[in-house]
Structure formats: C-alpha cells, structure tokens
Design an enzyme around this catalytic site. Structure first.
Site, mmCIF file in Angstrom:
data_model
loop_
_atom_site.group_PDB
_atom_site.id
_atom_site.type_symbol
_atom_site.label_atom_id
_atom_site.label_comp_id
_atom_site.label_asym_id
_atom_site.label_seq_id
_atom_site.Cartn_x
_atom_site.Cartn_y
_atom_site.Cartn_z
ATOM 1 N N VAL A 12 1.042 -1.207 0.082
ATOM 2 C CA VAL A 12 0.060 0.095 0.074
ATOM 3 C C VAL A 12 0.868 1.337 0.103
ATOM 4 C CG1 VAL A 12 -1.677 1.291 1.142
ATOM 5 C CG2 VAL A 12 -1.838 -1.248 1.312
ATOM 6 N N ALA A 41 9.454 5.763 6.516
ATOM 7 C CA ALA A 41 9.917 4.737 7.476
ATOM 8 C C ALA A 41 9.848 3.369 7.265
ATOM 9 C CB ALA A 41 9.697 5.063 8.964
ATOM 10 N N ARG A 43 11.481 -0.793 7.975
ATOM 11 C CA ARG A 43 12.378 -1.516 8.604
ATOM 12 C C ARG A 43 13.231 -2.133 7.650
ATOM 13 N NH1 ARG A 43 8.499 -6.030 11.131
ATOM 14 N NH2 ARG A 43 7.580 -6.797 9.248
ATOM 15 N N VAL A 128 -11.429 -0.414 6.171
ATOM 16 C CA VAL A 128 -12.837 -1.479 5.736
ATOM 17 C C VAL A 128 -13.197 -1.258 4.229
ATOM 18 C CG1 VAL A 128 -14.969 -1.986 6.180
ATOM 19 C CG2 VAL A 128 -13.590 -0.911 8.175
ATOM 20 N N GLY A 130 -11.448 -1.567 1.561
ATOM 21 C CA GLY A 130 -10.332 -1.114 0.432
ATOM 22 C C GLY A 130 -10.966 0.403 -0.144
ATOM 23 N N ILE A 132 -13.775 1.122 -0.971
ATOM 24 C CA ILE A 132 -15.138 1.538 -0.930
ATOM 25 C C ILE A 132 -15.409 2.601 0.067
ATOM 26 C CG2 ILE A 132 -17.571 0.819 -0.240
ATOM 27 C CD1 ILE A 132 -16.930 -1.867 -1.274
ATOM 28 N N GLU A 186 -3.247 -10.264 3.848
ATOM 29 C CA GLU A 186 -2.209 -9.325 4.952
ATOM 30 C C GLU A 186 -0.843 -10.319 4.956
ATOM 31 O OE1 GLU A 186 -3.539 -7.000 6.872
ATOM 32 O OE2 GLU A 186 -4.853 -7.278 5.159
ATOM 33 N N LYS A 201 -13.108 -5.791 10.547
ATOM 34 C CA LYS A 201 -13.768 -4.885 10.022
ATOM 35 C C LYS A 201 -15.151 -4.758 10.488
ATOM 36 C CE LYS A 201 -10.699 -5.610 5.780
ATOM 37 N NZ LYS A 201 -10.545 -6.388 4.671
ATOM 38 N N GLY A 298 -5.967 -4.707 -2.213
ATOM 39 C CA GLY A 298 -4.910 -4.296 -3.309
ATOM 40 C C GLY A 298 -4.332 -3.072 -3.084
HETATM 41 P P1 NDP Z 1 3.032 -4.966 3.440
HETATM 42 O O1 NDP Z 1 3.368 -6.164 4.296
HETATM 43 O O2 NDP Z 1 3.034 -5.003 2.188
HETATM 44 O O3 NDP Z 1 3.780 -3.495 3.958
HETATM 45 C C1 NDP Z 1 4.146 -3.009 5.337
HETATM 46 C C2 NDP Z 1 5.524 -2.404 5.299
HETATM 47 O O4 NDP Z 1 5.780 -2.254 6.500
HETATM 48 C C3 NDP Z 1 6.623 -3.662 4.785
HETATM 49 O O5 NDP Z 1 7.478 -2.997 4.113
HETATM 50 C C4 NDP Z 1 7.216 -3.915 6.344
HETATM 51 O O6 NDP Z 1 8.532 -4.259 6.290
HETATM 52 C C5 NDP Z 1 6.970 -2.415 6.917
HETATM 53 N N1 NDP Z 1 6.946 -2.686 8.315
HETATM 54 C C6 NDP Z 1 6.172 -3.820 9.119
HETATM 55 N N2 NDP Z 1 6.192 -3.251 10.341
HETATM 56 C C7 NDP Z 1 7.458 -2.219 10.476
HETATM 57 C C8 NDP Z 1 7.790 -2.077 11.609
HETATM 58 N N3 NDP Z 1 7.605 -1.988 13.032
HETATM 59 N N4 NDP Z 1 8.700 -0.690 11.399
HETATM 60 C C9 NDP Z 1 9.049 -0.389 10.131
HETATM 61 N N5 NDP Z 1 8.736 -0.906 9.125
HETATM 62 C C10 NDP Z 1 7.635 -1.944 9.408
HETATM 63 O O7 NDP Z 1 1.135 -4.658 3.820
HETATM 64 P P2 NDP Z 1 0.352 -3.709 3.106
HETATM 65 O O8 NDP Z 1 1.038 -2.870 2.497
HETATM 66 O O9 NDP Z 1 -0.397 -4.661 2.365
HETATM 67 O O10 NDP Z 1 -0.619 -3.430 4.288
HETATM 68 C C11 NDP Z 1 -0.055 -2.358 5.371
HETATM 69 C C12 NDP Z 1 -1.505 -1.862 6.097
HETATM 70 O O11 NDP Z 1 -2.461 -1.524 5.260
HETATM 71 C C13 NDP Z 1 -1.730 -3.084 6.973
HETATM 72 O O12 NDP Z 1 -2.327 -2.350 8.139
HETATM 73 C C14 NDP Z 1 -2.860 -3.525 6.124
HETATM 74 O O13 NDP Z 1 -3.686 -4.590 7.068
HETATM 75 C C15 NDP Z 1 -3.539 -2.687 5.544
HETATM 76 N N6 NDP Z 1 -4.386 -2.941 4.526
HETATM 77 C C16 NDP Z 1 -3.811 -3.684 3.209
HETATM 78 C C17 NDP Z 1 -4.669 -3.588 2.048
HETATM 79 C C18 NDP Z 1 -3.982 -4.467 1.121
HETATM 80 O O14 NDP Z 1 -4.816 -4.900 0.226
HETATM 81 N N7 NDP Z 1 -2.877 -4.984 1.146
HETATM 82 C C19 NDP Z 1 -6.047 -3.350 2.170
HETATM 83 C C20 NDP Z 1 -6.464 -2.538 3.201
HETATM 84 C C21 NDP Z 1 -5.854 -2.318 4.413
HETATM 85 P P3 NDP Z 1 8.875 -5.790 5.828
HETATM 86 O O15 NDP Z 1 8.817 -5.990 4.219
HETATM 87 O O16 NDP Z 1 10.249 -6.087 6.453
HETATM 88 O O17 NDP Z 1 7.779 -6.610 6.536
HETATM 89 N N1 HSE Z 2 -6.375 -8.626 3.306
HETATM 90 C C1 HSE Z 2 -7.383 -7.893 3.164
HETATM 91 C C2 HSE Z 2 -8.452 -8.457 2.510
HETATM 92 C C3 HSE Z 2 -6.984 -6.397 2.743
HETATM 93 O O1 HSE Z 2 -8.029 -9.295 1.691
HETATM 94 O O2 HSE Z 2 -9.636 -8.039 2.397
HETATM 95 C C4 HSE Z 2 -8.024 -5.588 2.729
HETATM 96 O O3 HSE Z 2 -8.450 -4.937 3.796
#
Ligand code: NDP
Ligand code: HSE
Length: 432
Positions: A12, A41, A43, A128, A130, A132, A186, A201, A298
C-alpha cells in the site's frame, strides 16, 4: 508547506506514493495548502527501490517525535508498534491516516478520543473494504437515521479464493498464493483465512454505527479453512454459491456481530460479487437498503482511500473542519447485549458422510424432525466404490444455532455416519 511522513513502504505504501505522483495536479486542486513527502520509515527500506530525494529511516517511532512532520501515514500493519506510534504522534499534535483495521478494532475508541482531545485529524477509510468509501458514507450521509443492519463481503482474499475455487477449480492453496502475489492478503494471511481480518472490519463498522465498546471481543468468528471444492460444487447444484460475510445488526438492544461463510442463493446480488470485489448491503430505517460495491483489497485500491484521507487531513489542518466529526462523538459509550450465535436463526447447509445403507436417511431425518427441522432441499451422490461413504447434502428450514448443533451431535453418533458433519449457514433473504 505541510510535511508528510509514511510509515511502511510495502504494497500500500508504494501504491500510495505512486498515486501521489500520477495524480499530483488533481490532488493539488483539492487542497488548501502545498505538501511534500519528507520521510519514509520502513524496517527493510534498504531492500526496496525508492525515490532518493525522500529521506528514509528504519525506525518508525522516529516519525512520531520528529517535529518537522505534520501528517503521518501509517501503512505498516501490526498492532503494538502502530499503537505506540499513532498515540504519541497524536499527542505531538500530528494528523494521522491509517489503513490498519487490526489497530482500529482493538484501540479505535481510545484513539478517536485522543484525536478529539488533541484536535487532530484521524482518518482510517482504507481500513474497511479497500476503495469503498464505507466509513465516509456511514458517518456522514447515513448518520442521520437508524442503521438496522450491514451485511457484506469484506475480505477480498476470501472472496478471491472462493471465487477461484469455484470458477477456475483452483485448489485452496493455489488460490491463496495468487491472492498473496496480487497484494490482497495480509502480511500474515492466516488473518484473512480464519476470519479475523473480516472480524476486525465488521467490529469497526459496529462500533461506528452503534457506538458500542469493543465489539470485537463479542464477534463470532469463522473462516473459510474448512470450505472444500466439494462444498462449492454441491452448493452450486442446489442453486447457491459460498461467500464469506460479515454481519452486524441491532434489534432493540441486541447487537449481532459475526463473520462466517454462508451459502448465498444465485438470485441474491451478493452471489455476483466475484474476485477481490467487496460489497456491503446497508439497511437504514429511512433510506431502505443501499449497496456499496468496489475493489476490496490491493495496493492501488487501498491507496486511493488513503489519498482521500490525506486530502481531508491537509484541509483539516488548514481550517479544522472535519465532516465526519460524529466518528469521535460518544465512541464506545453505549452498552449492549450480544445475540448469542446459538440463538441466531437461519437455514443451514449440512454435508454428512454416510454409508449407502437403507434406512440411514430416515435416521438422519428423524433426528432433525425431533428438533423441528425440516429439509428444504437434498442431494445424494454416488459412492466412488461400494464401501465408501456417500456425501448427503441438505438445506434445512430456518433453525437456531443451538437446534442445529444438538442435531449434528446426534447425527455424528449414528453407526452409519462417518466423520464430522459440516454445517454452513445459508444467508436468509432478509439478510440481503
Ligand atoms: P506490507 O507487508 O506489504 O507492507 C508493510 C511494510 O511495512 C513492509 O515494507 C514492512 O517491512 C514495513 N514494516 C512492518 N512493520 C514495521 C515496523 N515495525 N517498522 C518499520 N517498518 C515496518 O503490507 P500492506 O502494504 O499490504 O498493508 C499495510 C497496512 O494496510 C496493513 O495494516 C494492512 O492491514 C492494511 N491494508 C492492506 C490492504 C491490502 O490490500 N494490502 C488493504 C487494506 C488495508 P517488511 O517488508 O520488512 O515486512
Ligand atoms: N487482506 C485484506 C483483504 C486486505 O483481503 O480484504 C483489505 O483489507
């Protein structure tokens, strides 16, 4: 010039930066002050391609204390670190946008109150469904009457897996791998599969609509781990597809909050929600039922909702006007009784393995009859060989969870029945 910090540069986070790049002119026309991305930021930022003009750090907490940052976009996931980050950011008068449903489901009430106390913007539209705009819609347009129920497909990964198993005969694990590759799942996909993500959600929605405290702990949670291609096939024969849904409703002072698989009749609009799409059927006592439909997961879809919140945060920081103030008011203030899963009435799909011996069906129907359960539809399949048990599949009339469980326990004790009986609720027409 407002300074933006992004915590989490994964699926995201990367789509979010790309959205800002591609649509910078459009975004500028919607905001009252200029902004720039000042810090990312993550990691494992050293393993990721990023714009070298933007400063980076591995330490997300640095962001919360950095006096130069005005707005934090939290896209890391997890609970403990984002909780610390966001609460200290708010106390440092920073505006916050997050997509983190796990965090809101666990600590939403406290964070909302903190945001109000410190008069900062807090946006979580992407948490909640995506893309929508369900949070915006519920807390603005639909906030002037009683919402009696929300029934929705709110986990894109589950819907994608069930659809791939059904339309492309993909195995569960292959469909899950696809969902991971497409950025829907996730970081720990167990939360998608075991229903926890959908539970986060639906409990966010329940707390926003009914102002009740911590609905998550009273949410009935079932995932899709036990759904087989056989169940999908048998359901189809009976005119149904299998979906994973979240339901919250309030009747008098009784709240329901549950997520589980259901059989959805082919005439119900939710049966047409395919792939990663999400849909929510919201019923209000004045507007009737409205359906919101769109991409549920997504990078691009989620980032689009994050960008919408960023624009609101920028405008809020200039004129302190937030349309969805009602989110914060009375959050968590209402007490409620929970309707027990045992008391919830619906038809059920039952899959029973029994030896092909005369009288078995009569034994089963007798047990069901004693609980006043009648059978609306039944199919029986040929055994693969004469010694193998045959699957008997039936759909019952409306019956309570406790009656069905009592009957299942007795059926499983029958001498000619093998293994566990598999039961799935059927979505009632008034749940639509
Ligand atoms: P990702 O795992 O792809 O991205 C998370 C990023 O944050 C990774 O690069 C991870 O590093 C980094 N990270 C995690 N913990 C830490 C930390 N403590 N300090 C620094 N960096 C950190 O997740 P998504 O982008 O898919 O999701 C992000 C958020 O969005 C989540 O809360 C998810 O539930 C929410 N979300 C995601 C959706 C989706 O469709 N993907 C839809 C709706 C909500 P590393 O690569 O080392 O793990
Ligand atoms: N993992 C979640 C899903 C991302 O598949 O619906 C969107 O919140």
């Amino acid at each position: 010039m407002l300074k933006i910090g992004i915590c989490g540069y994964g699926t995201v986070g990367q789509s979010f930066i790309e959205h800002l790049r591609v649509h910078s002119d459009k975004i500028k026309s919607n905001i009252s002050e200029e902004y720039e991305i000042s810090l990312i930021a993550d990691r494992s930022i050293d393993k990721k391609e990023h714009d070298k003009d933007i400063a980076v750090t591995k330490d997300a907490m640095e962001m919360a204390l950095n006096p130069a940052i005005d707005i934090i976009i939290e896209l890391m996931g997890g609970i403990d670190i984002p909780y610390k980050l966001i609460t200290s950011a708010i106390k440092n008068k920073k505006h916050v946008v997050t997509a983190n449903k796990a965090l809101i489901a666990e600590h939403g009430d406290e964070i909302f109150q903190l945001a109000e106390k410190y008069n900062v913007y807090f946006g979580f539209e992407a948490s909640v469904a995506g893309a929508i705009p369900i949070i915006q819609t519920l807390t603005n347009n639909m906030s002037n009457e009683n919402i009696t129920s929300v029934t929705g497909i709110i986990n894109g990964t589950c819907n994608y897996i069930l659809d791939q198993m059904s339309s492309n005969s993909l195995e569960f694990s292959d469909a899950l791998n696809e969902a991971k590759k497409l950025g829907y799942a996730e970081a720990d996909p167990t939360f998608d599969i075991n229903g926890m993500d959908a539970a986060h959600k639906i409990s966010i929605l329940a707390s926003l609509i009914y102002k009740v405290k911590s609905p998550l702990k009273n949410t009935h949670i079932e995932g899709i781990e036990n759904i087989t291609t056989m169940d999908i096939e048998f359901s189809r024969e009976l005119g149904y597809s299998i979906k994973h849904v979240g339901i919250t409703s309030k009747v008098n002072n009784l709240i329901q909050c549950r997520v589980h698989p259901v059989l959805v009749h082919k005439d119900n609009i939710l049966s047409q929600v395919l792939g990663v799409m999400n849909a929510l059927l919201v019923t209000g006592d004045k507007f009737g039922t409205s359906m919101l439909y769109g991409n549920g997961a997504g990078g691009d879809a989620t980032a689009s909702a994050v960008v919408a919140n960023l624009v609101e945060a920028i405008n809020f920081s200039c004129n302190r006007d937030m349309r969805n103030k009602s989110i914060f008011k009375n959050s968590g203030s209402h007490s409620y009784d929970v309707m027990k899963n045992d008391d919830i009435i619906s038809p059920f799909y039952l899959r029973i393995y029994a030896l092909d011996i005369s009288g078995v069906m009569a034994e089963i129907t007798n047990i069901l009859a004693k609980e006043d359960i009648s059978i609306e539809a039944v199919t029986q399949h040929e055994p693969t060989d004469s010694d193998s048990p045959i699957p008997i599949v039936m759909i019952t009339n409306n019956v309570s969870g406790s009656s069905i469980n009592k009957s299942i326990n007795k059926i499983e004790l029958l001498a000619h029945v093998e293994g566990k009986v598999h039961a799935i609720r059927v979505l009632k027409t008034d749940d639509k």
